[in-house]
Every structure is written in C-alpha cells, then in structure tokens.
Motif scaffolding. Structure first.
Motif, PDB file in Angstrom:
ATOM      1  N   ASP A   1     -49.911  11.574 -42.473  1.00 11.52           N
ATOM      2  CA  ASP A   1     -51.126  10.694 -42.775  1.00 11.52           C
ATOM      3  C   ASP A   1     -51.805  11.443 -44.033  1.00 11.52           C
ATOM      4  OD1 ASP A   1     -51.688  13.476 -41.849  1.00 11.52           O
ATOM      5  OD2 ASP A   1     -53.752  12.758 -40.935  1.00 11.52           O
ATOM      6  N   ALA A   2     -51.887  12.686 -44.382  1.00  9.98           N
ATOM      7  CA  ALA A   2     -52.442  13.136 -45.535  1.00  9.98           C
ATOM      8  C   ALA A   2     -51.825  12.667 -46.685  1.00  9.98           C
ATOM      9  CB  ALA A   2     -52.694  14.453 -45.333  1.00  9.98           C
ATOM     10  N   LEU A   3     -50.401  12.696 -46.781  1.00  9.67           N
ATOM     11  CA  LEU A   3     -49.448  12.299 -47.655  1.00  9.67           C
ATOM     12  C   LEU A   3     -49.644  10.769 -48.017  1.00  9.67           C
ATOM     13  CD1 LEU A   3     -46.412  14.426 -46.781  1.00  9.67           C
ATOM     14  CD2 LEU A   3     -47.636  14.581 -48.772  1.00  9.67           C
ATOM     15  N   ALA A   4     -49.606   9.936 -47.090  1.00  3.44           N
ATOM     16  CA  ALA A   4     -49.712   8.721 -47.148  1.00  3.44           C
ATOM     17  C   ALA A   4     -51.202   8.375 -47.977  1.00  3.44           C
ATOM     18  CB  ALA A   4     -49.835   7.759 -45.888  1.00  3.44           C
ATOM     19  N   ALA A   5     -52.315   8.978 -47.385  1.00  2.23           N
ATOM     20  CA  ALA A   5     -53.559   8.791 -48.135  1.00  2.23           C
ATOM     21  C   ALA A   5     -53.546   9.349 -49.512  1.00  2.23           C
ATOM     22  CB  ALA A   5     -54.664   9.461 -47.275  1.00  2.23           C
ATOM     23  N   LEU A   6     -52.911  10.310 -49.634  1.00  2.00           N
ATOM     24  CA  LEU A   6     -52.660  10.989 -51.185  1.00  2.00           C
ATOM     25  C   LEU A   6     -52.102   9.974 -52.182  1.00  2.00           C
ATOM     26  CD1 LEU A   6     -53.087  13.305 -52.856  1.00  2.00           C
ATOM     27  CD2 LEU A   6     -50.724  14.269 -52.254  1.00  2.00           C
ATOM     28  N   GLY A   7     -50.871   9.447 -51.380  1.00  2.00           N
ATOM     29  CA  GLY A   7     -50.391   8.331 -52.328  1.00  2.00           C
ATOM     30  C   GLY A   7     -51.128   7.173 -52.722  1.00  2.00           C
ATOM     31  N   ALA A   8     -51.863   6.572 -51.932  1.00  2.00           N
ATOM     32  CA  ALA A   8     -52.793   5.562 -52.206  1.00  2.00           C
ATOM     33  C   ALA A   8     -54.098   6.078 -53.089  1.00  2.00           C
ATOM     34  CB  ALA A   8     -53.696   5.145 -50.831  1.00  2.00           C
ATOM     35  N   LEU A   9     -54.552   7.042 -53.097  1.00  5.60           N
ATOM     36  CA  LEU A   9     -55.608   7.643 -53.928  1.00  5.60           C
ATOM     37  C   LEU A   9     -54.813   7.756 -55.566  1.00  5.60           C
ATOM     38  CD1 LEU A   9     -57.746  10.101 -52.035  1.00  5.60           C
ATOM     39  CD2 LEU A   9     -58.381   8.045 -53.031  1.00  5.60           C
ATOM     40  N   LYS A  10     -53.625   8.444 -55.359  1.00  6.66           N
ATOM     41  CA  LYS A  10     -53.187   8.498 -56.653  1.00  6.66           C
ATOM     42  C   LYS A  10     -52.730   7.381 -57.300  1.00  6.66           C
ATOM     43  CE  LYS A  10     -51.492  13.321 -56.277  1.00  6.66           C
ATOM     44  NZ  LYS A  10     -50.201  14.205 -56.604  1.00  6.66           N
ATOM     45  N   GLU A  11     -52.282   6.398 -56.562  1.00 13.30           N
ATOM     46  CA  GLU A  11     -51.866   4.907 -57.096  1.00 13.30           C
ATOM     47  C   GLU A  11     -53.002   4.418 -57.591  1.00 13.30           C
ATOM     48  OE1 GLU A  11     -49.698   0.775 -56.045  1.00 13.30           O
ATOM     49  OE2 GLU A  11     -50.063   2.333 -54.419  1.00 13.30           O
TER      50      GLU A  11
ATOM     51  N   ALA B   1     -43.849   9.684 -55.024  1.00  9.92           N
ATOM     52  CA  ALA B   1     -43.690  11.001 -54.566  1.00  9.92           C
ATOM     53  C   ALA B   1     -44.267  11.352 -53.185  1.00  9.92           C
ATOM     54  CB  ALA B   1     -43.852  12.103 -55.631  1.00  9.92           C
ATOM     55  N   ALA B   2     -45.877  11.023 -52.926  1.00  9.25           N
ATOM     56  CA  ALA B   2     -46.294  11.349 -51.640  1.00  9.25           C
ATOM     57  C   ALA B   2     -45.776  10.063 -50.804  1.00  9.25           C
ATOM     58  CB  ALA B   2     -47.762  11.161 -52.066  1.00  9.25           C
ATOM     59  N   TYR B   3     -45.582   9.042 -51.170  1.00 13.05           N
ATOM     60  CA  TYR B   3     -45.335   7.929 -50.197  1.00 13.05           C
ATOM     61  C   TYR B   3     -43.896   8.425 -49.579  1.00 13.05           C
ATOM     62  CZ  TYR B   3     -48.999   4.655 -51.718  1.00 13.05           C
ATOM     63  OH  TYR B   3     -50.177   4.041 -51.909  1.00 13.05           O
ATOM     64  N   ARG B   4     -42.941   8.986 -50.399  1.00 11.74           N
ATOM     65  CA  ARG B   4     -41.723   9.298 -49.853  1.00 11.74           C
ATOM     66  C   ARG B   4     -41.674  10.473 -49.129  1.00 11.74           C
ATOM     67  NH1 ARG B   4     -38.295   8.116 -55.634  1.00 11.74           N
ATOM     68  NH2 ARG B   4     -37.883   6.010 -55.361  1.00 11.74           N
ATOM     69  N   LYS B   5     -42.534  11.364 -49.443  1.00 10.73           N
ATOM     70  CA  LYS B   5     -42.524  12.668 -48.266  1.00 10.73           C
ATOM     71  C   LYS B   5     -43.100  12.235 -46.969  1.00 10.73           C
ATOM     72  CE  LYS B   5     -43.565  16.069 -51.945  1.00 10.73           C
ATOM     73  NZ  LYS B   5     -44.399  17.180 -52.688  1.00 10.73           N
ATOM     74  N   SER B   6     -44.273  11.122 -46.991  1.00  6.47           N
ATOM     75  CA  SER B   6     -44.692  10.891 -45.800  1.00  6.47           C
ATOM     76  C   SER B   6     -43.641   9.984 -45.079  1.00  6.47           C
ATOM     77  CB  SER B   6     -45.782   9.853 -45.924  1.00  6.47           C
ATOM     78  OG  SER B   6     -46.320   9.395 -44.913  1.00  6.47           O
ATOM     79  N   LEU B   7     -42.898   9.118 -45.728  1.00  6.11           N
ATOM     80  CA  LEU B   7     -41.715   8.439 -44.916  1.00  6.11           C
ATOM     81  C   LEU B   7     -40.686   9.485 -44.518  1.00  6.11           C
ATOM     82  CD1 LEU B   7     -41.502   5.299 -47.210  1.00  6.11           C
ATOM     83  CD2 LEU B   7     -42.219   5.369 -44.750  1.00  6.11           C
ATOM     84  N   ALA B   8     -40.502  10.484 -45.257  1.00  6.83           N
ATOM     85  CA  ALA B   8     -39.416  11.272 -44.798  1.00  6.83           C
ATOM     86  C   ALA B   8     -39.636  11.910 -43.394  1.00  6.83           C
ATOM     87  CB  ALA B   8     -39.230  12.352 -45.677  1.00  6.83           C
ATOM     88  N   ILE B   9     -40.872  12.114 -43.086  1.00  3.86           N
ATOM     89  CA  ILE B   9     -41.530  12.709 -41.788  1.00  3.86           C
ATOM     90  C   ILE B   9     -41.542  11.629 -40.874  1.00  3.86           C
ATOM     91  CG2 ILE B   9     -43.277  13.991 -40.867  1.00  3.86           C
ATOM     92  CD1 ILE B   9     -44.118  14.842 -43.499  1.00  3.86           C
ATOM     93  N   SER B  10     -42.247  10.670 -41.257  1.00  7.75           N
ATOM     94  CA  SER B  10     -42.434   9.181 -40.401  1.00  7.75           C
ATOM     95  C   SER B  10     -41.643   8.149 -40.929  1.00  7.75           C
ATOM     96  CB  SER B  10     -43.922   9.052 -40.183  1.00  7.75           C
ATOM     97  OG  SER B  10     -44.170   7.916 -39.083  1.00  7.75           O
TER      98      SER B  10
END
Length: 251
Positions: A200-210, A220-229
């Motif tokens: 959840d933190a990685l997905a939110a991080l991806g949105a803020l960085k975008e 990179a953050a989105y992909r890390k989140s998808l690797a977990i979920s």
C-alpha cells in the motif's frame, strides 16, 4: 517335582501378596521381572525362592507395584516432551508470511482484496495501547477537519514508536492532503524501508512520485507493489501506461 511350599507361593505371587509368616531371604528386597529372550519368556524373580516362569501377557502383582501392568510399562516408550510455546513475535511473523504467500498466489482480485484487508488490519495494530490510542485520535482529528492536530499526534506516534510503519503511512496521508508531497514521500519511503512488503505504501509512493514528475521512480514503486500483490488490476493498467511512457513499447 514342585514342593508343597512352592505351589502356594506361586499362586500367592499372582494374587499380589505373600503371607506375613513366610520370610524371604532379605526383607528389603522386592520381586522383579526378568527376561531371558523371546523364546524362554519372562520370569518373576523372588529373592530366596528363585525365578518363576510367567505365561505370556501375565499381569504380575508384587510388593510396591500397586496392581500396575509392569510388563506393559517396561515396554512402553517414554512420552515425548511437549514443544515449548512459540514467542508472540514468532507467531506473528509466521502468520504474516502465510498471508503474504496467499496474497501473491491469489487467483483473482476479489480474493486478493480479502487477503489485503487482513494484512492491512494487522499493520494498523500496534503492540502498544498508547500508540493505538494516539493513532486513533489522529485519524479522528483528520476526519473532523483538524489536520494540524492530526499531524501533531502522528509526530508523537512516530517519535514514540519509530519502527511502527503504520505511523509513517498515516502521517504521509495527512501530509499529502495538506500539499506536503515531499514530506509524504519521505514518510512512505521510510515505511517501505522498514517493511518492504508494504504494497500500500509503495502504491501511494508511486502515485506521489508520478505527480511530482518522477515517472521513473514512480514506475519502480508500482512494480514493487505489484510484485507483492499482483492482483491489483487498476495498478496494473497504470504500470502498463507508465511503462510505455518511460521505457517505450516492447519490440
């Protein structure tokens, strides 16, 4: 030929007692079971009298044995000691590992959402009642339209429990709502460092960085989140779009 004295003694031994008038060689010695091998069988040894053959499966009673099945006790294996109780931290770690595996192997988004909810609820709970109280009041203050109070409370949460990732995630949410994107990004990066499985933190991080123009960091953050979920369908579409923008179409 068996003597008149030995026959009554044999019968009395199987009944579990000897007359007080018959003296053994040594009063302090007690009968014992002996074995001479599978072919010859077991014997009941009485000091001063000798060995008396026991029929297979005989239940021998003697002084101090109280009617116990000596033959069974001698052959029964010792009971294994119960395993020591697990440490609560170990139990929690094992439970979370099972949930992460279920999340990764979820067959569809519906199943993934159920497992995600279970994981998020565990992340949201601190081992400290004080931290839980402060965090609950911070959420209430934010919902009531008092973000400055919420931030102040969350500052206390992070200071008192710097290893609790939920404090950083909650503070990042309030900071982002107040336009403090850099502060929110810092909190989310800290949370993801402390707990690399915080999808959840990685997905939110991806949105803020975008949002701030860091598309490469966002991807990179989105992909890390998808690797977990992996079953986050909306996030999959965002990752596909950003992949084309950042890395171009695959040949």
């Amino acid at each position: 030929m068996r003597t008149p004295l030995l026959l009554p003694l044999t019968i009395m031994v199987f009944l579990g007692a000897l007359p007080a008038g018959i003296a053994l060689a040594q009063a302090s010695e007690t009968p014992s079971i002996e074995s001479s091998g599978e072919e010859e069988g077991d014997f009941l040894f009485i000091p001063g009298i000798g060995r008396i053959p026991l029929p297979p499966g005989t239940r021998a009673l003697g002084p101090g044995q109280g009617g116990r099945d000596v033959d069974s006790e001698r052959r029964a294996p010792a009971a294994a000691a119960p395993p020591p109780p697990k440490d609560p931290a170990q139990q929690r770690a094992e439970e979370m590992a099972r949930l992460y595996l279920r999340l990764e192997q979820a067959e569809d988004e519906r199943e993934a959402k159920g497992v995600s909810a279970a994981i998020l609820s565990r992340w949201a709970h601190s081992e400290s009642d004080t931290i839980n109280l402060l965090a609950a009041r911070a959420l209430a203050a934010d919902a009531a339209g008092a973000p400055p109070l919420a931030l102040k409370l969350l500052d206390y949460v992070v200071a008192l429990s710097p290893q609790w990732t939920e404090g950083y995630v909650q503070r990042a949410k309030v900071r982002a709502e107040q336009g403090d994107d850099s502060g929110a990004i810092a909190d989310l990066e800290t949370a993801a460092t402390l707990e690399p499985k915080r999808f959840d933190a990685l997905a939110a991080l991806g949105a803020l960085k975008e949002k701030t123009g860091d598309k490469k960091g966002s991807l990179a953050a989105y992909r890390k989140s998808l690797a977990i979920s992996p079953r986050q369908e909306s996030l999959q579409k965002i990752e596909e779009r950003l992949h084309i923008e950042v890395e171009g179409r695959d040949i």
